[in-house]
Design an enzyme around this catalytic site. Sequence first.
Site, mmCIF file in Angstrom:
data_model
loop_
_atom_site.group_PDB
_atom_site.id
_atom_site.type_symbol
_atom_site.label_atom_id
_atom_site.label_comp_id
_atom_site.label_asym_id
_atom_site.label_seq_id
_atom_site.Cartn_x
_atom_site.Cartn_y
_atom_site.Cartn_z
ATOM 1 N N ASP A 1 33.780 -45.746 28.709
ATOM 2 C CA ASP A 1 34.152 -45.834 27.391
ATOM 3 C C ASP A 1 34.264 -44.415 26.911
ATOM 4 O O ASP A 1 34.916 -44.152 25.785
ATOM 5 C CB ASP A 1 33.727 -46.678 26.614
ATOM 6 C CG ASP A 1 32.088 -46.577 26.275
ATOM 7 O OD1 ASP A 1 31.584 -45.541 26.447
ATOM 8 O OD2 ASP A 1 31.433 -47.500 25.682
ATOM 9 N N GLY B 1 27.311 -52.481 17.401
ATOM 10 C CA GLY B 1 28.642 -52.649 16.337
ATOM 11 C C GLY B 1 28.005 -52.491 14.941
ATOM 12 O O GLY B 1 28.837 -52.374 14.074
ATOM 13 N N SER C 1 24.574 -49.400 18.630
ATOM 14 C CA SER C 1 24.655 -49.620 20.115
ATOM 15 C C SER C 1 23.876 -48.372 20.835
ATOM 16 O O SER C 1 23.492 -48.486 21.951
ATOM 17 C CB SER C 1 26.073 -49.756 20.652
ATOM 18 O OG SER C 1 26.999 -48.903 20.113
ATOM 19 N N ASN D 1 29.450 -46.015 13.814
ATOM 20 C CA ASN D 1 30.472 -47.301 13.876
ATOM 21 C C ASN D 1 31.405 -46.785 12.389
ATOM 22 O O ASN D 1 32.592 -47.325 12.310
ATOM 23 C CB ASN D 1 30.195 -48.571 13.678
ATOM 24 C CG ASN D 1 29.665 -48.711 15.172
ATOM 25 O OD1 ASN D 1 30.469 -48.612 16.201
ATOM 26 N ND2 ASN D 1 28.389 -49.451 15.299
ATOM 27 N N HIS E 1 29.478 -44.378 24.864
ATOM 28 C CA HIS E 1 28.059 -44.615 24.981
ATOM 29 C C HIS E 1 27.511 -43.860 25.876
ATOM 30 O O HIS E 1 27.909 -43.660 27.122
ATOM 31 C CB HIS E 1 27.836 -46.113 25.270
ATOM 32 C CG HIS E 1 28.320 -47.055 24.102
ATOM 33 N ND1 HIS E 1 29.524 -47.483 23.841
ATOM 34 C CD2 HIS E 1 27.627 -47.512 22.948
ATOM 35 C CE1 HIS E 1 29.663 -48.228 22.849
ATOM 36 N NE2 HIS E 1 28.484 -47.982 22.145
#
Length: 207
Positions: free
Chosen positions: A176, A67, A30, A95, A179
Amino acid sequence: MTLVTPLHAQDPVQGAGQARPLTLVALGDSLTAGYGLPAAAAFPVQLEAALRARGHAVTIANAGVSGDTATGGLDRVDWSVPDGTDGVILELGANDMLRGTDPAVTEKALGGIIARLKARGIPVMLAGMRAAPNLGPDYGRRFDALYPRLAERDGLVLYPFFLDGVAGDRSLTLPDGLHPTKDGVARIVAGILPSVETFLARLRKGA
């Protein structure tokens, strides 16, 4: 405010001379895909614009999948990187780290990606990641060491920490906290640019 100053006053494409345009693929998760951002703000787009502003004839395809893990990247590398690609910027592993995956698994998968691309004659630049402190010092040491080890083993250009200057800065991340915002991506591009230019020089020399 632009973070990158052109080296020359002439037209950027002319600044690259008559060199054949290089085609890169940014293979990642991502952070590459541009999660939560307009397509034009994603890392590959901003990086391509910055390189062109500095006189490099280059196009960068966005092969980021939100992801994705290093193992996921290994599963799709053959079709995510088309024939004719001059080089790959490999950004995977975040991840894996967030899930607490054994670093040995991540390293094996990244090594597999590098090996497959090498077998196809496609050079790789490695963008590293660092473990979050809450995963503990032992995990952090093992995870953080895998990127320099891979780069040394395969003689790769390494940008040690993809999120350098962005991680932990709430003004450069989405709500979040993970990012990057558009400005956060611009900060990433400014940091990684010298390493990418070194990579491009290798590609030109190899060609």
